[in-house]
Write an enzyme that holds these catalytic residues in place. Structure first.
Site, PDB file in Angstrom:
ATOM      1  N   LYS A 124       0.821  -1.221   0.000  1.00 20.14           N
ATOM      2  CA  LYS A 124       0.000   0.000   0.000  1.00 20.14           C
ATOM      3  C   LYS A 124       0.847   1.261   0.000  1.00 20.14           C
ATOM      4  CE  LYS A 124      -4.416  -1.701   1.249  1.00 20.14           C
ATOM      5  NZ  LYS A 124      -5.499  -1.933   2.149  1.00 20.14           N
ATOM      6  N   LYS A 207      -4.743  -8.987  -6.166  1.00 25.20           N
ATOM      7  CA  LYS A 207      -6.038  -9.284  -5.530  1.00 25.20           C
ATOM      8  C   LYS A 207      -7.088  -8.240  -5.900  1.00 25.20           C
ATOM      9  CE  LYS A 207      -6.228  -7.132  -1.028  1.00 25.20           C
ATOM     10  NZ  LYS A 207      -7.178  -6.974  -0.006  1.00 25.20           N
ATOM     11  N   LYS A 210     -10.834  -2.741  -3.346  1.00 26.26           N
ATOM     12  CA  LYS A 210     -11.678  -1.540  -3.464  1.00 26.26           C
ATOM     13  C   LYS A 210     -10.904  -0.383  -4.046  1.00 26.26           C
ATOM     14  CE  LYS A 210     -13.582  -2.159   1.028  1.00 26.26           C
ATOM     15  NZ  LYS A 210     -12.368  -2.139   1.796  1.00 26.26           N
TER      16      LYS A 210
HETATM   17  N1  AQP Z   1      -9.730 -10.081  -3.098  1.00 24.20           N
HETATM   18  C1  AQP Z   1     -10.113 -10.604  -1.949  1.00 24.20           C
HETATM   19  N2  AQP Z   1     -10.359 -11.938  -1.854  1.00 24.20           N
HETATM   20  C2  AQP Z   1     -10.763 -12.491  -0.677  1.00 24.20           C
HETATM   21  N3  AQP Z   1     -10.951 -11.767   0.454  1.00 24.20           N
HETATM   22  C3  AQP Z   1     -10.723 -10.436   0.401  1.00 24.20           C
HETATM   23  N4  AQP Z   1     -10.825  -9.445   1.304  1.00 24.20           N
HETATM   24  C4  AQP Z   1     -10.476  -8.263   0.750  1.00 24.20           C
HETATM   25  N5  AQP Z   1     -10.160  -8.449  -0.539  1.00 24.20           N
HETATM   26  C5  AQP Z   1     -10.300  -9.784  -0.798  1.00 24.20           C
HETATM   27  C6  AQP Z   1     -11.226  -9.649   2.695  1.00 24.20           C
HETATM   28  O1  AQP Z   1     -12.258  -8.705   2.989  1.00 24.20           O
HETATM   29  C7  AQP Z   1     -12.114  -8.287   4.341  1.00 24.20           C
HETATM   30  C8  AQP Z   1     -12.144  -6.808   4.461  1.00 24.20           C
HETATM   31  O2  AQP Z   1     -11.098  -6.201   3.780  1.00 24.20           O
HETATM   32  P1  AQP Z   1     -10.900  -4.627   3.959  1.00 24.20           P
HETATM   33  O3  AQP Z   1     -11.881  -3.910   3.185  1.00 24.20           O
HETATM   34  O4  AQP Z   1     -10.857  -4.239   5.365  1.00 24.20           O
HETATM   35  O5  AQP Z   1      -9.454  -4.374   3.500  1.00 24.20           O
HETATM   36  P2  AQP Z   1      -8.621  -4.956   2.389  1.00 24.20           P
HETATM   37  O6  AQP Z   1      -8.262  -6.364   2.664  1.00 24.20           O
HETATM   38  O7  AQP Z   1      -7.459  -4.021   2.260  1.00 24.20           O
HETATM   39  O8  AQP Z   1      -9.595  -4.916   1.144  1.00 24.20           O
HETATM   40  P3  AQP Z   1      -9.445  -4.096  -0.128  1.00 24.20           P
HETATM   41  O9  AQP Z   1     -10.601  -4.307  -0.978  1.00 24.20           O
HETATM   42  O10 AQP Z   1      -8.115  -4.356  -0.766  1.00 24.20           O
HETATM   43  O11 AQP Z   1      -9.529  -2.611   0.414  1.00 24.20           O
HETATM   44  P4  AQP Z   1      -8.615  -1.406   0.138  1.00 24.20           P
HETATM   45  O12 AQP Z   1      -8.431  -1.374  -1.340  1.00 24.20           O
HETATM   46  O13 AQP Z   1      -9.381  -0.236   0.677  1.00 24.20           O
HETATM   47  O14 AQP Z   1      -7.353  -1.641   0.871  1.00 24.20           O
HETATM   48  C9  AQP Z   1     -10.843  -8.908   4.893  1.00 24.20           C
HETATM   49  O15 AQP Z   1     -11.204 -10.059   5.627  1.00 24.20           O
HETATM   50  C10 AQP Z   1     -10.089  -9.309   3.662  1.00 24.20           C
HETATM   51  O16 AQP Z   1      -9.280 -10.437   3.886  1.00 24.20           O
END
Ligand code: AQP
Length: 343
Positions: A124, A207, A210
């Site tokens: 990040k 992956k 968001k």
């Molecule tokens: N691609 C994914 N596949 C499976 N599980 C996922 N999770 C996130 N992306 C995937 C799971 O969703 C939960 C919440 O995640 P989060 O929103 O708190 O943060 P993150 O993991 O950083 O998700 P994003 O979408 O990548 O958000 P941004 O882009 O804002 O950082 C967690 O249980 C995660 O494992």
């Protein structure tokens, strides 16, 4: 000690998602499906982790008005996906100040060397880590506090959170050792199901996320049926057709991802998907996958929109959830203060 909340269940679950944009298929398949199931077997707390959201630049979470909207949207998405606010404690993190208070104590327990190893920070922060916020670096310590302020025993997450949960265990062990007391539980990660790591539709090695600048990379829970079908149609694939056996997916990340998504949505194995579609072209498989995704996700989107039309209801859920969460967190924080030696 003060863990008891009068719940009928022995084990306690805590998990959360960041209000940094629309929830997507990865959040749903990787985490939320398990959250819903665990409501029947565990005491469950699910939070919207707004303190985590602001660790990223304002341009990512959008500023105060968008953050307020995103907190409500994510709350509605939880309920629409099957989180029952009567069964589960549903709240936003910033309303329960004990999360931040325990983070400070844990900042003094966690070691710099442990945080330096966290791969999510490296991803990040990117190349310019000098410009990343201190909060982004401290993200996993706050996550450990989220979990341990409730003495949670189980944390259902996607594969990407495994390293953070190992750090949470290290912090609990070190706190217990430093103060010579078995106070914090050693939390178990729950990473299960066929889609623990859903990949971007544009790049099978990244992956689904968001904050990916390309909206075509993910299926949002708010997407219309047309958007879902279009994104799947445009999803990257390779030149070959679908193999007949799962081992034919090796080294083909995009194909493996689409087959995994189908399997997770339908509740079957990848082998069963290939029994049905193996040997065929991606075009017909993509049509079937689009139809399946619309069937599974459209009711969630419709329910979300219905819930969001009643903002007073959402506010009521979050107020009630925060009060119930704090009733568990406050006595645990009091115990921590006594253990550390604060007067
Ligand atoms: N691609 C994914 N596949 C499976 N599980 C996922 N999770 C996130 N992306 C995937 C799971 O969703 C939960 C919440 O995640 P989060 O929103 O708190 O943060 P993150 O993991 O950083 O998700 P994003 O979408 O990548 O958000 P941004 O882009 O804002 O950082 C967690 O249980 C995660 O494992």
């Amino acid at each position: 000690m003060s863990q008891s909340s009068g719940s009928q269940f022995k084990d306690r679950v805590l998990s959360g998602m960041q209000p940094t944009g629309n929830l997507h298929l990865g959040n749903y398949l990787g985490a939320m499906l398990n959250w819903v199931k665990m409501q029947d077997t565990h005491e469950t707390l699910y939070c919207v982790v707004d303190l985590h959201a602001i660790t990223q630049p304002v341009s990512v979470w959008g500023g105060p008005d968008i953050l307020r909207k995103s907190i409500r949207d994510v709350t509605a998405a939880y309920i629409a996906a099957g989180i029952n606010p009567k069964k589960s404690i549903l709240f936003n993190q910033s309303r329960v100040h004990e999360h931040a208070e325990l983070t400070w104590v844990f900042n003094c327990v966690a070691r710099l060397g442990w945080l330096d190893r966290m791969t999510q920070f490296k991803e990040k922060a990117g190349k310019d880590k000098e410009r990343a916020s201190v909060g982004l670096y401290d993200y996993p310590v706050l996550m450990a506090a989220d979990i341990l302020i409730y003495h949670a025993t189980h944390v259902p997450v996607g594969e990407d959170q495994k390293q953070h949960l190992e750090l949470c265990r290290d912090i609990a062990i070190k706190f217990n050792n430093d103060f010579g007391i078995e106070f914090f539980p050693i939390t178990e990660p729950v990473i299960m199901g066929p889609a623990t790591r859903v990949m971007s539709l544009r790049d099978g090695t990244k992956k689904m996320s968001k904050s990916d600048p390309s909206d075509l990379s993910r299926i949002n829970l708010t997407d219309s049926p047309d958007d879902i079908a279009r994104k799947i149609r445009k999803a990257k694939t390779d030149a070959d057709g679908l193999p007949s056996e799962a081992k034919g997916l090796e080294g083909r990340p995009e194909a493996e991802n689409l087959v995994g998504i189908y399997a997770a949505l339908e509740g079957i194995s990848a082998a069963e998907v290939l029994k049905q579609f193996g040997g065929g072209q991606f075009s017909s498989f993509k049509t079937a996958l689009g139809d399946l995704a619309v069937t599974k996700l459209s009711p969630i989107t419709a329910e979300m929109n219905k819930l969001l039309a009643d903002q007073a209801y959402i506010e009521g859920v979050l107020t009630d959830g925060a009060a119930r969460a704090q009733a568990i967190a406050a006595p645990i924080m009091q115990d921590v203060k006594k253990i550390v030696g604060f007067l």
